[in-house]
Enzyme design. Structure first.
Site, PDB file in Angstrom:
ATOM      1  N   CYS A 152       0.809  -1.223   0.000  1.00 35.28           N
ATOM      2  CA  CYS A 152       0.000   0.000   0.000  1.00 35.28           C
ATOM      3  C   CYS A 152       0.848   1.283   0.000  1.00 35.28           C
ATOM      4  CB  CYS A 152      -0.983  -0.005   1.164  1.00 35.28           C
ATOM      5  SG  CYS A 152      -0.324  -0.682   2.691  1.00 35.28           S
ATOM      6  N   HIS A 235      -2.686   6.203   4.572  1.00 36.46           N
ATOM      7  CA  HIS A 235      -1.255   6.235   4.880  1.00 36.46           C
ATOM      8  C   HIS A 235      -0.680   7.561   4.390  1.00 36.46           C
ATOM      9  CE1 HIS A 235      -1.677   2.204   6.082  1.00 36.46           C
ATOM     10  NE2 HIS A 235      -0.962   1.576   5.170  1.00 36.46           N
TER      11      HIS A 235
END
Length: 340
Positions: A152, A235
């Site tokens: 990710c 994130h």
């Protein structure tokens, strides 16, 4: 169009990434969600009755009454499934995904199990669409194949760097501040993460260093730290780059603004990387912004300092960085090989 939809399965449908697959496939224009699996204890139950829904929006009505079925190749074939989306943990995926491929399924995986096989693409359509051709080396169209999406953090990083490759990227210094949904569900104990940050995520730094080179076909020095933070989704990353050429912040902002190299796919945003000069941008609270939700990578706070370029970026770790990326990869395959 309805009767031409390609039948797909989601395996590992009740975890955080599995839930995103279910949500995004519930009304997909090309794919028909036809088969759903989870752990053996859930088999025979209705999806809504057995899943602990953690998404920040309501579960789509169309998936609530779906039966959770056993992981069975013959039954999946009988159901007409062609494409399998895998949200399995890496240890389980390492056994199941090669078997799915051997049974003729087209596997689009979020797991790292097959990510580093030479003939398996780590695909991000905006960054390396040409790597889709690797499926021929796996035996397609005579056999099944596996395509993986990146880690990710790497996905967000690669998206921001893809239009900048032309300047020659010499070094990448990256620090990531990663949400707890990246640890899966159930993940970290609240005792560990509440009022705390954990400056170690096993294997994550090595994945970033290895994957960004494979995806972008570059060979920079990469310096990474990864930190788990008490945030639910998204994130955040801070990045510093050294280039071979002289590059200005204005040039990079222009490159991001003009970056859209992917043919029209249902899950591709009109602008896949969006920059804002707002001084507090981006933040994890924007993780589900954009259209489609969660598929845009946001950048901000660009700086020029001592010949380096720095910036911040935000990627939705379970959408663009996981399930949404896999769905987009399947769309790219379907379009390139004229399956629809």
């Amino acid at each position: 169009m309805e009767n031409k939809k390609i039948k797909v399965a989601v395996i590992g449908a009740t975890g955080a990434v599995g839930q995103v697959f279910m949500w995004m496939l519930s009304e997909h224009p090309w794919f028909e969600l036809s088969y759903v699996t989870a752990s053996a204890a859930r088999v025979g139950q209705k999806y809504a009755a057995t899943v602990h829904w953690v998404m920040p929006f309501e579960m789509p009505e169309s998936i609530k009454e779906m039966d959770v079925r056993e992981f069975n190749y013959a039954q999946m074939k009988e159901a007409g499934v062609q494409i399998v989306f895998s949200a399995l943990p890496a240890a389980v995926a390492s056994e199941a995904e090669p078997q799915l491929r051997a049974n003729g399924f087209y596997v689009f995986s979020n797991a790292a199990a097959m990510r580093y096989d030479a003939n398996v693409p780590i695909l991000i359509p905006e960054a390396n669409m040409e790597q889709l051709e690797l499926i021929r080396k796996q035996g397609y169209p005579q056999t099944g194949f596996c395509v993986t999406n990146a880690n990710c953090v790497t996905t967000g990083l690669a998206m921001a760097l893809a239009p900048l490759r032309k300047y020659g990227i010499k070094t990448i210094t990256i620090n990531s501040y990663q949400s707890v949904s990246g640890a899966g569900y159930p993940g970290l104990s609240s005792f560990d993460i509440t009022d705390n940050c954990i400056p170690f995520i096993k294997g994550e730094e090595e994945k970033i260093e290895k994957e960004v080179k494979k995806i972008l076909s570059i060979d920079p020095e990469v310096y990474a730290y990864t930190v788990r933070v008490p945030v639910m989704f998204g994130h955040l990353e801070t990045v510093w780059l050294d280039f071979e050429q002289k590059v200005t912040a204005e040039m990079i902002i222009k490159d991001w603004d003009e970056f859209n190299v992917v043919p029209d796919l249902p899950s591709t945003p009109a602008k896949p990387v969006v920059y804002s000069a707002e001084p507090t941008f981006p933040q994890p609270k924007y993780a589900f912004w954009g259209n489609p939700k969660g598929m845009v990578v946001y950048t901000g706070r660009i700086k020029e300092q001592n010949g380096k370029i720095g910036f911040c970026l935000l990627v939705n770790n379970i959408v663009k960085g996981a399930a949404g990326g896999s769905i987009q990869n399947a769309e790219a395959f379907v379009q390139r090989f004229n399956l629809i």
